[in-house]
Design a protein around this motif. Sequence first.
Motif, PDB file in Angstrom:
ATOM      1  N   VAL A 183       2.291  12.084  -9.589  1.00 18.13           N
ATOM      2  CA  VAL A 183       2.886  11.366  -8.465  1.00 18.13           C
ATOM      3  C   VAL A 183       1.949  11.463  -7.261  1.00 18.13           C
ATOM      4  O   VAL A 183       1.434  12.538  -6.939  1.00 18.13           O
ATOM      5  N   GLY A 184       1.711  10.337  -6.616  1.00 21.90           N
ATOM      6  CA  GLY A 184       0.814  10.300  -5.464  1.00 21.90           C
ATOM      7  C   GLY A 184      -0.611   9.913  -5.821  1.00 21.90           C
ATOM      8  O   GLY A 184      -1.442   9.670  -4.931  1.00 21.90           O
ATOM      9  N   GLU A 226      -3.738   7.789  -6.626  1.00 26.01           N
ATOM     10  CA  GLU A 226      -4.065   6.460  -6.105  1.00 26.01           C
ATOM     11  C   GLU A 226      -5.149   5.776  -6.933  1.00 26.01           C
ATOM     12  O   GLU A 226      -6.009   6.448  -7.534  1.00 26.01           O
ATOM     13  N   ARG A 256       3.989  -4.183  -7.120  1.00 28.19           N
ATOM     14  CA  ARG A 256       4.727  -3.123  -7.802  1.00 28.19           C
ATOM     15  C   ARG A 256       4.520  -3.195  -9.308  1.00 28.19           C
ATOM     16  O   ARG A 256       4.210  -4.245  -9.865  1.00 28.19           O
ATOM     17  N   ARG A 292       6.441   4.445 -12.299  1.00 27.67           N
ATOM     18  CA  ARG A 292       6.591   3.417 -11.268  1.00 27.67           C
ATOM     19  C   ARG A 292       5.460   3.572 -10.258  1.00 27.67           C
ATOM     20  O   ARG A 292       5.152   4.707  -9.832  1.00 27.67           O
ATOM     21  N   ALA A 293       4.813   2.461  -9.900  1.00 28.29           N
ATOM     22  CA  ALA A 293       3.721   2.483  -8.926  1.00 28.29           C
ATOM     23  C   ALA A 293       3.882   1.302  -7.980  1.00 28.29           C
ATOM     24  O   ALA A 293       4.430   0.254  -8.362  1.00 28.29           O
ATOM     25  N   VAL A 294       3.395   1.478  -6.739  1.00 33.38           N
ATOM     26  CA  VAL A 294       3.505   0.410  -5.740  1.00 33.38           C
ATOM     27  C   VAL A 294       2.209   0.298  -4.947  1.00 33.38           C
ATOM     28  O   VAL A 294       1.390   1.223  -4.930  1.00 33.38           O
ATOM     29  N   THR A 334      -0.504   3.228  -5.712  1.00 37.00           N
ATOM     30  CA  THR A 334      -0.208   4.656  -5.862  1.00 37.00           C
ATOM     31  C   THR A 334       1.018   4.852  -6.740  1.00 37.00           C
ATOM     32  O   THR A 334       1.925   4.008  -6.775  1.00 37.00           O
ATOM     33  N   ARG A 354       4.463   6.288  -7.632  1.00 32.34           N
ATOM     34  CA  ARG A 354       5.605   6.792  -6.876  1.00 32.34           C
ATOM     35  C   ARG A 354       6.437   7.783  -7.699  1.00 32.34           C
ATOM     36  O   ARG A 354       6.943   8.769  -7.173  1.00 32.34           O
ATOM     37  N   SER A 355       6.548   7.514  -8.995  1.00 36.92           N
ATOM     38  CA  SER A 355       7.354   8.430  -9.806  1.00 36.92           C
ATOM     39  C   SER A 355       6.957   8.370 -11.277  1.00 36.92           C
ATOM     40  O   SER A 355       6.524   7.325 -11.766  1.00 36.92           O
TER      41      SER A 355
END
Length: 584
Positions: free
Chosen positions: A8-9, A11, A42, A57-59, A68, A70-71
């Motif tokens: 998570v996080g 990039e 997304r 999940r990335a956005v 990045t 997200r989860s």
Amino acid sequence: MDDQSFVVGQEFPDVKAFRTAIKEAAIAQHFELRIIKSDLIRYFAKCATEGCPWRIRAVKLPNAPTFTIRSIEAKHTCGKNAQNGHHQASVDWIVNFIEERLRDNINYKPKDILHDIHKQYGITIPYKQAWRAKERGLAAIYGSSEEGYCLLPSFCEQIKKTNSGSIAEVFTSGSDNRFQRLFVSFYASIHGFLNGCLPVVGVGGIQLKSKYLGTLLSATSFDPDGEFFPLAFGVVDVESDESWMWFVSELHKALEANTEKFPQLTFLSDGQKGVLDAVKRKFPTSSHAICMQHLSESISKEFKNSRLVHLLWKAAYSTTTSGFKEKLAEIEEVSSEAAKWLQQFSPSRWALLYFEGKRYGHLSSNIEEFNRWILEARELPIIQVIERIHRKLMAEFEERQAKSNSWLSVLTPSAEKRIGEAISRASTYQVLRSDEVEFEVISTERSEIVNIGTHTCSCRDWQLYGIPCSHAVAAFMSSRKDMYAFTEKCFTVASYRETYSEGLNPIPGKIEWRKESETPPMDDDMRVVRPPKFRRPPGRPEKKRICVEDLNREKHTVHCSRCNQTGHYKTTCKAETMKSIEQC
């Protein structure tokens, strides 16, 4: 790549980089992805296996292309068993996988692609998918086949512009301007052949394997050191008697335009009718021999006997009638069928003893050496094939020019070696002089008559090779004459240097000159060349497979119930028909 590769996080430069990374992970970890949402801002996906809780999940970050994570939910419980094929292993993914390998090796085969992907990722992909990826990869690196034909006129103009005096012409057919033929001969090659090479020309062809197939026709010669020398080449949509007539005609025009005195030539080919007729019509005073390499391969293929091949070469190089007949008799002993097969080729077309033209000892053409130049490039667009030949020519001319600068002898190294061997043998001979030009040279085996006025020896080696034989050398040594003055000019270092005196200039890259073809004059539609209508069918070529059991099984013999003869049925029996005719 394992689950911990994503956190998570984490990039990524942009959405494309993230998609590539998640696809790589899915393939490497053997799980299938089910994409729920994917757009420019997304990305949401889960494991495709029913019941597996893994999610990601990335956005996109605001005011930046960066993506990045997200989860990431849970871990895989599916066992990751997606091995026999993978939905994420698309053609585009395979192209990315093979691109660098394809740059290093044009002949990177689909079966090798399958092997490398299985070795690295443990998955199996269809052969057709690997084949398509290779086709797409080659197009991405070298351009498409269609583009190659379209740019041909501009490329030919660049050849003539950068290498003055060169010939590069495209011929099309039909109202839609379909490619039909291409002829190229660089001025450096034409000059070198007319001013230094042996007057011997080999002609032959090799099949191309690009999308639209075609055949590369070529004409080669021998330089003064006996090395392979490319003279001209062409590409035709279909190899035929007509296309050979066209190619030989273009070759004749290219040579005729660059010399006042046409040389007496000898041609070497595989002896097919189209080539024979074309040479006879366009070069009526030339001699034409069958390439011995081709003839020996033919007899080997026909009879599968290496002894026959050996005897055939011995017969070809025989310089006496008795020696030639002796080898033919041995062929008869080994196989009477082979001897009968050989009778279809007159000795005057292949044997050194009976051939009327001058081959300077070269019984085979060197077309195969030229074919090896483009062997790896046969699958590429037509312009890439020409560029490969041009680059190779530039390198060879430059290398051979530099090499000859260090030679201090009168003759080229190969000719000097032959003269040196003749001098060594000549020292043991006894020479009797008859008159100013005629000598009798006696060795332990026999005596030979040498005439230095007519450049002949009864052993025939001098006439056949163009370099004084050991008997002639003995006569020169006895009469204190310069043996080099009696050697054909085409074997001298001076001729070698003249052969490569005209270098080849580079041709600008495609990016520099293609702009011209993109903005042609409004009335110049003829510049657009379209590919031939015939194209190679997609996929792996079909092979006719022979079952071993079928080979060993006895053939069924048919029997006629009307005349009691074998070989036909009652319905095709001619006996009743003949009987009716007789009654009439």
